[in-house]
Design a protein around this motif. Structure first.
Motif, PDB file in Angstrom:
ATOM      1  N   LYS B   5       0.832  -1.210   0.000  1.00 51.53           N
ATOM      2  CA  LYS B   5       0.000   0.000   0.000  1.00 51.53           C
ATOM      3  C   LYS B   5       0.869   1.262   0.000  1.00 51.53           C
ATOM      4  O   LYS B   5       1.812   1.372   0.780  1.00 51.53           O
ATOM      5  CB  LYS B   5      -0.898  -0.010   1.245  1.00 51.53           C
ATOM      6  N   VAL B   6       0.535   2.151  -0.878  1.00 44.61           N
ATOM      7  CA  VAL B   6       1.211   3.442  -0.936  1.00 44.61           C
ATOM      8  C   VAL B   6       0.189   4.532  -0.637  1.00 44.61           C
ATOM      9  O   VAL B   6      -0.908   4.526  -1.197  1.00 44.61           O
ATOM     10  CB  VAL B   6       1.832   3.688  -2.334  1.00 44.61           C
ATOM     11  N   THR B   7       0.543   5.440   0.260  1.00 42.31           N
ATOM     12  CA  THR B   7      -0.367   6.553   0.582  1.00 42.31           C
ATOM     13  C   THR B   7       0.213   7.850   0.029  1.00 42.31           C
ATOM     14  O   THR B   7       1.362   8.196   0.321  1.00 42.31           O
ATOM     15  CB  THR B   7      -0.556   6.671   2.106  1.00 42.31           C
ATOM     16  N   ILE B   8      -0.590   8.525  -0.779  1.00 41.14           N
ATOM     17  CA  ILE B   8      -0.147   9.794  -1.355  1.00 41.14           C
ATOM     18  C   ILE B   8      -0.896  10.926  -0.671  1.00 41.14           C
ATOM     19  O   ILE B   8      -2.116  11.038  -0.801  1.00 41.14           O
ATOM     20  CB  ILE B   8      -0.375   9.805  -2.878  1.00 41.14           C
ATOM     21  N   ILE B   9      -0.158  11.741   0.048  1.00 43.67           N
ATOM     22  CA  ILE B   9      -0.782  12.872   0.741  1.00 43.67           C
ATOM     23  C   ILE B   9      -0.650  14.092  -0.165  1.00 43.67           C
ATOM     24  O   ILE B   9       0.435  14.597  -0.391  1.00 43.67           O
ATOM     25  CB  ILE B   9      -0.137  13.081   2.126  1.00 43.67           C
ATOM     26  N   GLY B  10      -1.785  14.509  -0.739  1.00 44.70           N
ATOM     27  CA  GLY B  10      -1.776  15.599  -1.713  1.00 44.70           C
ATOM     28  C   GLY B  10      -1.633  15.085  -3.128  1.00 44.70           C
ATOM     29  O   GLY B  10      -0.614  15.309  -3.773  1.00 44.70           O
ATOM     30  N   PRO B  11      -2.647  14.378  -3.650  1.00 47.20           N
ATOM     31  CA  PRO B  11      -2.541  13.822  -5.010  1.00 47.20           C
ATOM     32  C   PRO B  11      -2.843  14.875  -6.078  1.00 47.20           C
ATOM     33  O   PRO B  11      -3.810  14.758  -6.815  1.00 47.20           O
ATOM     34  CB  PRO B  11      -3.555  12.682  -5.010  1.00 47.20           C
ATOM     35  N   GLY B  12      -2.004  15.916  -6.131  1.00 45.49           N
ATOM     36  CA  GLY B  12      -2.116  16.944  -7.172  1.00 45.49           C
ATOM     37  C   GLY B  12      -1.320  16.511  -8.394  1.00 45.49           C
ATOM     38  O   GLY B  12      -1.206  15.309  -8.667  1.00 45.49           O
ATOM     39  N   LEU B  34      -4.877  11.024  -0.044  1.00 49.73           N
ATOM     40  CA  LEU B  34      -5.464  11.860   1.004  1.00 49.73           C
ATOM     41  C   LEU B  34      -5.472  13.308   0.528  1.00 49.73           C
ATOM     42  O   LEU B  34      -4.436  13.821   0.097  1.00 49.73           O
ATOM     43  CB  LEU B  34      -4.637  11.763   2.290  1.00 49.73           C
ATOM     44  N   ALA B  35      -6.652  13.945   0.566  1.00 50.64           N
ATOM     45  CA  ALA B  35      -6.731  15.356   0.172  1.00 50.64           C
ATOM     46  C   ALA B  35      -7.791  16.034   1.007  1.00 50.64           C
ATOM     47  O   ALA B  35      -8.648  15.375   1.599  1.00 50.64           O
ATOM     48  CB  ALA B  35      -7.044  15.473  -1.316  1.00 50.64           C
ATOM     49  N   ARG B  36      -7.727  17.371   1.058  1.00 49.08           N
ATOM     50  CA  ARG B  36      -8.759  18.111   1.778  1.00 49.08           C
ATOM     51  C   ARG B  36     -10.068  18.094   1.008  1.00 49.08           C
ATOM     52  O   ARG B  36     -11.139  17.984   1.553  1.00 49.08           O
ATOM     53  CB  ARG B  36      -8.324  19.574   1.961  1.00 49.08           C
ATOM     54  N   ARG B  37      -9.931  18.212  -0.332  1.00 51.40           N
ATOM     55  CA  ARG B  37     -11.148  18.308  -1.139  1.00 51.40           C
ATOM     56  C   ARG B  37     -11.488  17.000  -1.830  1.00 51.40           C
ATOM     57  O   ARG B  37     -10.609  16.357  -2.421  1.00 51.40           O
ATOM     58  CB  ARG B  37     -10.981  19.423  -2.184  1.00 51.40           C
ATOM     59  N   LYS B  38     -12.762  16.634  -1.767  1.00 48.28           N
ATOM     60  CA  LYS B  38     -13.203  15.402  -2.414  1.00 48.28           C
ATOM     61  C   LYS B  38     -13.022  15.474  -3.931  1.00 48.28           C
ATOM     62  O   LYS B  38     -12.747  14.474  -4.581  1.00 48.28           O
ATOM     63  CB  LYS B  38     -14.674  15.121  -2.074  1.00 48.28           C
ATOM     64  N   THR B  43     -10.902  13.453  -9.102  1.00 48.42           N
ATOM     65  CA  THR B  43     -10.099  13.616 -10.323  1.00 48.42           C
ATOM     66  C   THR B  43      -8.908  12.664 -10.310  1.00 48.42           C
ATOM     67  O   THR B  43      -8.581  12.040 -11.325  1.00 48.42           O
ATOM     68  CB  THR B  43      -9.592  15.073 -10.455  1.00 48.42           C
ATOM     69  N   ALA B  44      -8.256  12.558  -9.152  1.00 50.48           N
ATOM     70  CA  ALA B  44      -7.081  11.678  -9.057  1.00 50.48           C
ATOM     71  C   ALA B  44      -7.469  10.220  -9.331  1.00 50.48           C
ATOM     72  O   ALA B  44      -6.706   9.475  -9.965  1.00 50.48           O
ATOM     73  CB  ALA B  44      -6.429  11.818  -7.679  1.00 50.48           C
ATOM     74  N   ILE B  45      -8.660   9.825  -8.876  1.00 49.79           N
ATOM     75  CA  ILE B  45      -9.138   8.458  -9.159  1.00 49.79           C
ATOM     76  C   ILE B  45      -9.441   8.327 -10.658  1.00 49.79           C
ATOM     77  O   ILE B  45      -9.042   7.356 -11.303  1.00 49.79           O
ATOM     78  CB  ILE B  45     -10.402   8.127  -8.321  1.00 49.79           C
ATOM     79  N   ALA B  46     -10.123   9.346 -11.196  1.00 45.20           N
ATOM     80  CA  ALA B  46     -10.545   9.293 -12.605  1.00 45.20           C
ATOM     81  C   ALA B  46      -9.357   9.146 -13.547  1.00 45.20           C
ATOM     82  O   ALA B  46      -9.434   8.426 -14.544  1.00 45.20           O
ATOM     83  CB  ALA B  46     -11.343  10.550 -12.951  1.00 45.20           C
ATOM     84  N   ILE B  47      -8.247   9.821 -13.243  1.00 49.59           N
ATOM     85  CA  ILE B  47      -7.082   9.728 -14.153  1.00 49.59           C
ATOM     86  C   ILE B  47      -6.187   8.534 -13.792  1.00 49.59           C
ATOM     87  O   ILE B  47      -5.184   8.286 -14.445  1.00 49.59           O
ATOM     88  CB  ILE B  47      -6.260  11.038 -14.170  1.00 49.59           C
ATOM     89  N   GLY B  48      -6.577   7.782 -12.749  1.00 49.29           N
ATOM     90  CA  GLY B  48      -5.824   6.574 -12.418  1.00 49.29           C
ATOM     91  C   GLY B  48      -4.608   6.823 -11.546  1.00 49.29           C
ATOM     92  O   GLY B  48      -3.730   5.971 -11.414  1.00 49.29           O
ATOM     93  N   THR B  54      -9.453   9.414   0.549  1.00 48.38           N
ATOM     94  CA  THR B  54     -10.076   9.739   1.827  1.00 48.38           C
ATOM     95  C   THR B  54      -9.633  11.144   2.230  1.00 48.38           C
ATOM     96  O   THR B  54      -8.601  11.630   1.765  1.00 48.38           O
ATOM     97  CB  THR B  54      -9.682   8.726   2.923  1.00 48.38           C
ATOM     98  N   THR B  55     -10.426  11.780   3.095  1.00 48.97           N
ATOM     99  CA  THR B  55     -10.020  13.093   3.612  1.00 48.97           C
ATOM    100  C   THR B  55      -9.478  12.945   5.037  1.00 48.97           C
ATOM    101  O   THR B  55      -9.146  13.933   5.661  1.00 48.97           O
ATOM    102  CB  THR B  55     -11.216  14.078   3.612  1.00 48.97           C
ATOM    103  N   LYS B  56      -9.396  11.686   5.522  1.00 53.43           N
ATOM    104  CA  LYS B  56      -8.945  11.470   6.913  1.00 53.43           C
ATOM    105  C   LYS B  56      -7.622  10.706   6.970  1.00 53.43           C
ATOM    106  O   LYS B  56      -7.512   9.601   6.463  1.00 53.43           O
ATOM    107  CB  LYS B  56     -10.016  10.679   7.672  1.00 53.43           C
ATOM    108  N   LEU B  57      -6.648  11.293   7.665  1.00 53.54           N
ATOM    109  CA  LEU B  57      -5.322  10.681   7.741  1.00 53.54           C
ATOM    110  C   LEU B  57      -5.375   9.295   8.381  1.00 53.54           C
ATOM    111  O   LEU B  57      -4.694   8.368   7.925  1.00 53.54           O
ATOM    112  CB  LEU B  57      -4.383  11.610   8.536  1.00 53.54           C
TER     113      LEU B  57
END
Lengths: 288, 288
Positions: B5-12, B34-38, B43-48, B54-57
């Motif tokens: 599992k890889v966690t990306i904090i701020g998937p911009g 993980l991002a503040r905004r859903k 978008t990050a899910i849509a582009i793969g 989630t918005t919760k750490l």
């Protein structure tokens, strides 16, 4: 509007594009180029920017209806004087002279000494800043570009109208400004960015010399910001020498902004920083 | 090297490109964002770029082998503290944490307080400066890019090796620097250009307000020079706040260059001007 013979003095990127644009639209019977180097003329001929070339002004001028000066501005001012001295070649014939130089006050002033029958209207197409040489010429270089023209109260109305027709025929949007108004405007929007690019390149190159490794880290942002520094040395030297007052003003203003930013950063003023960054961000988005 | 599992904090832009790059190469079983905004997560899910969001750490962390911090640097430093507080979620399990922030001294210092079992190695991929948001993510964003890594003498050798493997697998060229060395280098080559772009945009926008007409005259050179000013306000505010000393130095140096140039122009020193322009021109050509 259709010309018999057009003489392009300095068939580089701008000059050869001008020739190509006229020729491709059938607006000139013959386009002759004048350059110091034969290789420039050969390339300009090869890409179709001029029909023939010469290194001698007295061969380039006779019979011309239009002379287009696209050399560095101090050289263009010299050419105006030389053209005056050859005015006997034009006895009884009207000649329109225009240019593509990036400063207008000094060249327009110099053109005041042209003999009767020779009309000079200053011009500055805003296109093609960072490339040089006829090999980059394009017949559509001026399409959609702003083309500043700087007639004065002494200018022949008919000559102004002809230049406006040329600009329109080549797809440019002409914008009329006073020579001084032009020089102030381009100081902000063209000369200042260019000089910042030059100094940034200079600073990075000196940092690299002291401590190698900088280029490995230079990403596209740095490359964008230093692209202008690759522009013509001769052209930009002349711009600096003929737009001193306006440059002084924009450089001084920029320096005081820098000093303000340094203080804001040193003091760690987060809100003030955010304000500066946000305003610039919004302003940039408005011009996209 | 393959992660569960890889966690990306701020998937911009950077974070989602990282996820996309890992996933497309089969290097991660699951990527959680993980991002503040859903909307960012969607978008990050849509582009793969991520599999789920989630918005919760406390939902994003459990079970992660790798955490990638790609937020503004002060937010990333906050996240390091929050991750420390949630260390009970990782009892007995090793966790590698890295980041993509543009300053390294402060985040590396903050990472010194992480509990045992959590290894932080600072990273900075030099890519994608002027775009933001997961919609611009690309799986090959890091191909050919320099990726600075900043281990210290306290860093686990194995963790450094894993990060180097990630960089190589994603097509980047890793370059090892000290956190302070990194911050000085990017101050010259990234932060200074950015701040010049911001101030240039600010000056032009104020000039336009005073006397409209500037945008009509702004050609490609101006647009190149102000592109960076469109970058993320939050990211750049944090950069300024966490790289004060190095920024102070490069800004002051630049200001003194400006002052020198002003004097050279005011005095009309043609040879000195030619020297400055020529050196910058040659240096720019060497990095093309």
């Amino acid at each position: 509007m259709k010309f018999g013979k057009v003489t392009i003095i300095g068939p580089g990127l701008i000059g050869a594009s001008f020739g190509l644009a006229l020729k491709s639209r059938g607006l000139a019977k013959e386009v002759v180029g004048l350059a110091r180097r034969k290789s420039t003329l050969q390339t300009a001929i090869a890409i179709g920017g001029i029909d023939r070339g010469t290194t001698k002004l007295e061969e380039a001028l006779p019979g011309a209806d239009l002379v287009f000066l696209s050399t560095p501005v101090l050289a263009a001012i010299d050419f105006l004087e030389k053209i005056s001295q050859l005015s006997h070649l034009f006895s009884g014939k009207k000649l329109l002279i225009t240019d593509a130089c990036s400063t207008k006050t000094e060249i327009v002033e110099a053109a005041g000494k042209l003999p009767p029958g020779m009309d000079f209207i200053g011009g500055h197409p805003m296109a093609g800043a960072e490339l040089t040489g006829p090999e980059h010429a394009r017949e559509n270089l001026f399409m959609g570009a702003t083309w500043i023209i700087t007639p004065t109260s002494d200018s022949e109305k008919k000559a102004v109208a002809v230049l406006q027709e040329i600009v329109a025929a080549l797809g440019g949007r002409s914008l009329q400004l006073s020579p001084e108004g032009h020089d102030q405007l381009v100081a902000s929007v063209s000369h200042l960015p260019h000089l910042l690019s030059v100094l940034l390149m200079e600073q990075a190159a000196e940092a690299e010399e002291e401590k190698p490794g900088i280029w490995q880290v230079a990403a596209s942002g740095f490359r964008d910001m230093t692209r202008l520094a690759g522009g013509s040395v001769e052209v930009w030297k002349d711009i600096c020498l003929t737009n001193k007052a306006a440059l002084q003003q924009v450089l001084e203003e920029f320096r005081s902004r820098l000093e303000g930013l340094e203080k804001t950063i040193a003091a760690g003023e987060a809100e003030a920083l955010e304000e500066i960054l946000k305003n610039a961000n919004l302003a940039r988005k408005r011009i996209e």
